[in-house]
Design an enzyme around this catalytic site. Sequence first.
Site, PDB file in Angstrom:
ATOM      1  N   GLN A  42      25.456   7.292  -3.984  1.00 53.36           N
ATOM      2  CA  GLN A  42      24.330   6.753  -4.741  1.00 53.36           C
ATOM      3  C   GLN A  42      22.980   6.928  -4.029  1.00 53.36           C
ATOM      4  O   GLN A  42      21.938   6.844  -4.662  1.00 53.36           O
ATOM      5  CB  GLN A  42      24.566   5.273  -5.037  1.00 53.36           C
ATOM      6  N   TYR A 157      36.611   0.214 -15.158  1.00 60.55           N
ATOM      7  CA  TYR A 157      36.247  -1.030 -14.508  1.00 60.55           C
ATOM      8  C   TYR A 157      35.644  -1.989 -15.534  1.00 60.55           C
ATOM      9  O   TYR A 157      34.695  -1.654 -16.232  1.00 60.55           O
ATOM     10  CB  TYR A 157      35.239  -0.795 -13.383  1.00 60.55           C
ATOM     11  N   HIS A 207      37.152  -4.724  -8.960  1.00 59.62           N
ATOM     12  CA  HIS A 207      35.832  -4.148  -8.727  1.00 59.62           C
ATOM     13  C   HIS A 207      34.745  -5.209  -8.838  1.00 59.62           C
ATOM     14  O   HIS A 207      33.651  -4.951  -9.356  1.00 59.62           O
ATOM     15  CB  HIS A 207      35.561  -2.980  -9.676  1.00 59.62           C
ATOM     16  N   GLU A 231      42.857  -5.575  -5.717  1.00 60.49           N
ATOM     17  CA  GLU A 231      41.746  -5.075  -4.905  1.00 60.49           C
ATOM     18  C   GLU A 231      40.404  -5.684  -5.308  1.00 60.49           C
ATOM     19  O   GLU A 231      40.120  -5.831  -6.502  1.00 60.49           O
ATOM     20  CB  GLU A 231      41.668  -3.554  -5.047  1.00 60.49           C
ATOM     21  N   GLU A 257      35.796  -2.787   0.463  1.00 61.97           N
ATOM     22  CA  GLU A 257      35.175  -1.519   0.076  1.00 61.97           C
ATOM     23  C   GLU A 257      33.667  -1.509   0.301  1.00 61.97           C
ATOM     24  O   GLU A 257      33.102  -0.489   0.702  1.00 61.97           O
ATOM     25  CB  GLU A 257      35.499  -1.258  -1.395  1.00 61.97           C
ATOM     26  N   ARG A 278      40.354  -2.567   3.375  1.00 60.06           N
ATOM     27  CA  ARG A 278      40.221  -1.245   2.747  1.00 60.06           C
ATOM     28  C   ARG A 278      38.769  -0.776   2.761  1.00 60.06           C
ATOM     29  O   ARG A 278      38.176  -0.399   1.747  1.00 60.06           O
ATOM     30  CB  ARG A 278      40.801  -1.226   1.337  1.00 60.06           C
ATOM     31  N   GLU A 334      44.544   5.209  -0.641  1.00 59.18           N
ATOM     32  CA  GLU A 334      44.030   5.617  -1.945  1.00 59.18           C
ATOM     33  C   GLU A 334      43.744   7.105  -1.927  1.00 59.18           C
ATOM     34  O   GLU A 334      43.211   7.649  -0.966  1.00 59.18           O
ATOM     35  CB  GLU A 334      42.748   4.851  -2.252  1.00 59.18           C
TER      36      GLU A 334
END
Length: 399
Positions: A42, A157, A207, A231, A257, A278, A334
């Site tokens: 991003q 998501y 998410h 997650e 994340e 993670r 992943e």
Amino acid sequence: MPITIRDVRAVLTAPAGINLVVVKVETSEPGLFGLGCATFTQRAKAVVTAVAEYLRPLFVGRDAARIEDLWQTGMVHAYWRNGPVLNNALSGVDMALWDIKGKLAGMPLCDLLGGRCREAATVYRHADGREPAAVVERVRDFMAQGYRHVRVQCGGYGGQAARPAAPVGSPPGAYYDPGAYTRTVLRAFEAVREAVGDGVELLHDVHERLAPIEAVRFACDLERFRLFFLEDPLAPEDIGWFGPMRQRTATPLAMGELFNHPLEWTPLITGRLVDFVRMHLSQMGGITPARKVAAMAELHGIRTAWHGPGDVSPVGHAANLHLDLALHNFGVQEWSGFPAPLAEVFPGCPEVRQGYMYPNDRPGLGIDLDEALAGRFPPVSGVDQWTQARLPDGTAARP
């Protein structure tokens, strides 16, 4: 005479339509260089600038063998620290230095890090679809390919878009309805378990799309499906809710994340509030801090599950893999697959067979970069849409 850093530069490329940043560290030894992943999709150009304008002048001429000292120096050199742009830039250098270290030793990095605990790393794939039936078919496809771990989503998501219900004049964005999302996902899990039974481990990624109390209830509702892990059920700003969540549900939890700073993951590890860490290796600063976090996690009975989507370069996937092989407390990796252009731009990509990711036997990270070919895939410009998440009434939400 020590081998010194001769140049540090970043390569920005998008072979699969996703902006990837790879750092190349060249040394005073002719032909000896290392590669590292610095991908912050991003804000990719900001990372490239940080590498070129700040880390290159800082590191050129220094001893390439002094990885820990260089990492510590690079982390505090800007005074303000632990932000995603500078962390990613430093991570690219850090991984590249470890790559060089392995090449000098003539050893794959996992062997240099203490040797292999396993020959390959178990990976999980993403099964999504607009309806539960489509998700079931996708799960079956992955199982037929030998995968034993599959992440189940339904409608992406946050589920199906809720834009038609928004008030007149609401701004554009990626609209979703948290209530509809959780109900749809529960139906998808029911359909998958009914269709394939218990012969596959199932995962799900919230998410951070739910309010904390909604996330607690959702984790409880998912218990009957016996997930491998849930997650990112909470946003980093809401990690204080992991204690209450842990007290109320036996669903295994994975988190990290979006973490930048060690104080984000430390309380979750020492409090045994999650089951998997993670983190995104380049977001957290590279291999050097990842090894330390993994060691802390092991002491507390927590496993690793490094972030590995399409916005991790093949160099980053190789770094994930070498840690996966060397760490005793590895859990799962992943993996989103390597489209053909990626494998061509990055010769030596890890290979996945029957649900396991294998490294090659080359020293270091074992991966190369065809810069001429990378130049044929310029970065993608534009404003991201999916990170402009909104609730049904138009309220801005976390993506």
